[in-house]
Scaffold this motif. Structure first.
Motif, PDB file in Angstrom:
ATOM      1  N   LYS A  43      -6.628 -11.559  -1.125  1.00 44.24           N
ATOM      2  CA  LYS A  43      -7.341 -10.285  -1.134  1.00 44.24           C
ATOM      3  C   LYS A  43      -6.745  -9.302  -0.139  1.00 44.24           C
ATOM      4  CE  LYS A  43     -10.220 -11.116  -4.452  1.00 44.24           C
ATOM      5  NZ  LYS A  43     -10.056 -10.389  -5.718  1.00 44.24           N
ATOM      6  N   ALA A  44      -6.267  -9.794   1.009  1.00 43.77           N
ATOM      7  CA  ALA A  44      -5.550  -8.931   1.950  1.00 43.77           C
ATOM      8  C   ALA A  44      -4.228  -8.479   1.332  1.00 43.77           C
ATOM      9  CB  ALA A  44      -5.316  -9.657   3.269  1.00 43.77           C
ATOM     10  N   GLY A  45      -3.568  -9.374   0.629  1.00 40.78           N
ATOM     11  CA  GLY A  45      -2.328  -9.035  -0.065  1.00 40.78           C
ATOM     12  C   GLY A  45      -2.534  -7.935  -1.087  1.00 40.78           C
ATOM     13  N   LEU A  46      -3.664  -7.957  -1.778  1.00 37.33           N
ATOM     14  CA  LEU A  46      -3.957  -6.911  -2.759  1.00 37.33           C
ATOM     15  C   LEU A  46      -4.129  -5.553  -2.088  1.00 37.33           C
ATOM     16  CD1 LEU A  46      -6.291  -8.747  -5.273  1.00 37.33           C
ATOM     17  CD2 LEU A  46      -4.080  -7.671  -5.774  1.00 37.33           C
ATOM     18  N   GLN A  47      -4.590  -5.537  -0.856  1.00 37.99           N
ATOM     19  CA  GLN A  47      -4.717  -4.265  -0.153  1.00 37.99           C
ATOM     20  C   GLN A  47      -3.330  -3.676   0.151  1.00 37.99           C
ATOM     21  OE1 GLN A  47      -7.575  -4.284   3.066  1.00 37.99           O
ATOM     22  NE2 GLN A  47      -9.077  -5.364   1.818  1.00 37.99           N
ATOM     23  N   GLY A  48      -2.412  -4.506   0.609  1.00 38.25           N
ATOM     24  CA  GLY A  48      -1.041  -4.047   0.838  1.00 38.25           C
ATOM     25  C   GLY A  48      -0.354  -3.650  -0.461  1.00 38.25           C
ATOM     26  N   PHE A  49      -0.594  -4.416  -1.507  1.00 36.86           N
ATOM     27  CA  PHE A  49      -0.063  -4.128  -2.840  1.00 36.86           C
ATOM     28  C   PHE A  49      -0.542  -2.745  -3.297  1.00 36.86           C
ATOM     29  CE2 PHE A  49      -0.641  -4.696  -7.525  1.00 36.86           C
ATOM     30  CZ  PHE A  49       0.677  -4.930  -7.885  1.00 36.86           C
ATOM     31  N   THR A  50      -1.840  -2.489  -3.102  1.00 34.37           N
ATOM     32  CA  THR A  50      -2.443  -1.216  -3.508  1.00 34.37           C
ATOM     33  C   THR A  50      -1.790  -0.052  -2.779  1.00 34.37           C
ATOM     34  OG1 THR A  50      -4.569  -2.275  -3.983  1.00 34.37           O
ATOM     35  CG2 THR A  50      -4.610   0.093  -3.519  1.00 34.37           C
ATOM     36  N   LYS A  51      -1.643  -0.160  -1.479  1.00 36.25           N
ATOM     37  CA  LYS A  51      -1.063   0.926  -0.683  1.00 36.25           C
ATOM     38  C   LYS A  51       0.398   1.181  -1.072  1.00 36.25           C
ATOM     39  CE  LYS A  51      -4.288   0.366   3.115  1.00 36.25           C
ATOM     40  NZ  LYS A  51      -4.912   1.685   3.072  1.00 36.25           N
ATOM     41  N   THR A  52       1.115   0.127  -1.394  1.00 36.09           N
ATOM     42  CA  THR A  52       2.507   0.283  -1.820  1.00 36.09           C
ATOM     43  C   THR A  52       2.592   0.935  -3.195  1.00 36.09           C
ATOM     44  OG1 THR A  52       3.164  -1.598  -0.466  1.00 36.09           O
ATOM     45  CG2 THR A  52       4.671  -0.945  -2.232  1.00 36.09           C
ATOM     46  N   LEU A  53       1.727   0.512  -4.123  1.00 35.17           N
ATOM     47  CA  LEU A  53       1.712   1.159  -5.436  1.00 35.17           C
ATOM     48  C   LEU A  53       1.424   2.644  -5.299  1.00 35.17           C
ATOM     49  CD1 LEU A  53      -0.210  -1.319  -7.784  1.00 35.17           C
ATOM     50  CD2 LEU A  53       2.267  -0.982  -7.570  1.00 35.17           C
ATOM     51  N   ALA A  54       0.477   3.004  -4.428  1.00 35.96           N
ATOM     52  CA  ALA A  54       0.143   4.413  -4.227  1.00 35.96           C
ATOM     53  C   ALA A  54       1.375   5.204  -3.790  1.00 35.96           C
ATOM     54  CB  ALA A  54      -0.981   4.546  -3.202  1.00 35.96           C
ATOM     55  N   LYS A  55       2.176   4.640  -2.897  1.00 34.86           N
ATOM     56  CA  LYS A  55       3.384   5.318  -2.418  1.00 34.86           C
ATOM     57  C   LYS A  55       4.456   5.406  -3.495  1.00 34.86           C
ATOM     58  CE  LYS A  55       2.683   4.253   2.434  1.00 34.86           C
ATOM     59  NZ  LYS A  55       3.211   3.609   3.636  1.00 34.86           N
ATOM     60  N   GLU A  56       4.614   4.351  -4.273  1.00 36.25           N
ATOM     61  CA  GLU A  56       5.664   4.320  -5.286  1.00 36.25           C
ATOM     62  C   GLU A  56       5.328   5.139  -6.528  1.00 36.25           C
ATOM     63  OE1 GLU A  56       6.864   0.350  -6.343  1.00 36.25           O
ATOM     64  OE2 GLU A  56       7.447  -0.153  -4.289  1.00 36.25           O
ATOM     65  N   LEU A  57       4.059   5.154  -6.923  1.00 36.38           N
ATOM     66  CA  LEU A  57       3.692   5.715  -8.223  1.00 36.38           C
ATOM     67  C   LEU A  57       3.039   7.089  -8.156  1.00 36.38           C
ATOM     68  CD1 LEU A  57       2.323   2.445  -9.882  1.00 36.38           C
ATOM     69  CD2 LEU A  57       4.625   3.430 -10.056  1.00 36.38           C
ATOM     70  N   GLY A  58       2.688   7.553  -6.959  1.00 37.99           N
ATOM     71  CA  GLY A  58       1.991   8.829  -6.833  1.00 37.99           C
ATOM     72  C   GLY A  58       2.734   9.994  -7.454  1.00 37.99           C
ATOM     73  N   LYS A  59       4.049  10.024  -7.300  1.00 36.32           N
ATOM     74  CA  LYS A  59       4.822  11.154  -7.827  1.00 36.32           C
ATOM     75  C   LYS A  59       4.813  11.220  -9.346  1.00 36.32           C
ATOM     76  CE  LYS A  59       9.259   8.731  -7.506  1.00 36.32           C
ATOM     77  NZ  LYS A  59      10.530   8.695  -6.771  1.00 36.32           N
ATOM     78  N   PHE A  60       4.298  10.170  -9.979  1.00 35.87           N
ATOM     79  CA  PHE A  60       4.193  10.133 -11.442  1.00 35.87           C
ATOM     80  C   PHE A  60       2.777  10.417 -11.941  1.00 35.87           C
ATOM     81  CE2 PHE A  60       7.611   7.149 -10.239  1.00 35.87           C
ATOM     82  CZ  PHE A  60       8.685   7.813 -10.821  1.00 35.87           C
ATOM     83  N   GLY A  61       1.908  10.863 -11.024  1.00 35.75           N
ATOM     84  CA  GLY A  61       0.533  11.163 -11.421  1.00 35.75           C
ATOM     85  C   GLY A  61      -0.365   9.943 -11.485  1.00 35.75           C
ATOM     86  N   ILE A  62       0.056   8.874 -10.830  1.00 41.39           N
ATOM     87  CA  ILE A  62      -0.695   7.613 -10.855  1.00 41.39           C
ATOM     88  C   ILE A  62      -1.307   7.375  -9.479  1.00 41.39           C
ATOM     89  CG2 ILE A  62      -0.548   5.114 -11.197  1.00 41.39           C
ATOM     90  CD1 ILE A  62       2.048   5.765 -12.891  1.00 41.39           C
ATOM     91  N   THR A  63      -2.589   7.086  -9.451  1.00 39.86           N
ATOM     92  CA  THR A  63      -3.242   6.699  -8.202  1.00 39.86           C
ATOM     93  C   THR A  63      -3.486   5.199  -8.223  1.00 39.86           C
ATOM     94  OG1 THR A  63      -5.495   7.058  -9.026  1.00 39.86           O
ATOM     95  CG2 THR A  63      -4.388   8.935  -7.961  1.00 39.86           C
ATOM     96  N   ALA A  64      -3.508   4.626  -7.033  1.00 37.68           N
ATOM     97  CA  ALA A  64      -3.816   3.196  -6.875  1.00 37.68           C
ATOM     98  C   ALA A  64      -4.776   3.069  -5.708  1.00 37.68           C
ATOM     99  CB  ALA A  64      -2.550   2.388  -6.609  1.00 37.68           C
ATOM    100  N   ASN A  65      -5.896   2.419  -5.954  1.00 37.30           N
ATOM    101  CA  ASN A  65      -6.916   2.199  -4.941  1.00 37.30           C
ATOM    102  C   ASN A  65      -7.471   0.796  -5.093  1.00 37.30           C
ATOM    103  OD1 ASN A  65      -7.326   4.925  -3.567  1.00 37.30           O
ATOM    104  ND2 ASN A  65      -7.390   5.477  -5.728  1.00 37.30           N
TER     105      ASN A  65
END
Length: 168
Positions: free
Chosen positions: A73-95
């Motif tokens: 579950k802690a890993g999913l939090q880091g995963f989420t924050k990384t997805l937000a950084k990688e995918l934000g420029k494509f109009g994708i949010t991750a939370n």
């Protein structure tokens, strides 16, 4: 919209935990979220829009007998924050939504495993929660609905603890 909500428990103290139980929890929680996100992101990028919500847990902060679950579950939090950084420029949010005690079949099974009736188990949990009640599935659904809606277009990389108050 992708909601990564698959989960399993294989609780045990570290010295009793099998490698198989560790791997099962990691594979369902982390590998599952990775595979689903990887598959969906192409479609979201092509559409110029997407919402990914990962289900973490208050156990990400540590919970006795759940070294595998807490780590996943802690890993999913880091995963989420990384997805937000990688995918934000494509109009994708991750939370991520991190539930506290929610009255579900999973928590009922935990009560049975520790030899308590579910109502007593919920009452004991509620006594330690600032709002003095346990959560219901709708509490989590409402948080997910926020993250997937138009109003959350500028919210990304966040972890929302839905736990009835601050955690110790």
């Amino acid at each position: 919209i992708l909601v990564n909500n698959a989960g399993v428990l294989r609780d045990n103290l570290l010295f009793k935990m099998s490698v198989s139980d560790w791997d099962t929890v990691m594979n369902v929680h982390l590998r599952g979220a990775f595979l689903m996100s990887k598959t969906c992101q192409k479609h979201m990028v092509d559409a110029g829009f997407g919402r990914i919500v990962n289900l973490s847990s208050s156990s990400a902060l540590g919970n006795r007998g759940q070294v595998n679950y807490s780590a996943a579950k802690a890993g999913l939090q880091g995963f989420t924050k990384t997805l937000a950084k990688e995918l934000g420029k494509f109009g994708i949010t991750a939370n991520a939504v991190a539930p506290g005690f929610i009255a579900t079949d999973m928590t009922a099974a935990t009560a049975e495993r520790v030899g308590m009736g579910f109502e007593d188990f919920k009452a004991a949990a509620a006594s330690m929660i600032p709002v003095q009640r346990v959560g219901e599935p709708d509490d989590i659904a409402n948080a997910i609905a926020f993250f997937t809606g138009e109003a959350a277009g500028f919210v990304s990389g966040q972890v929302l603890y839905v736990a009835g108050g601050p955690l110790d």
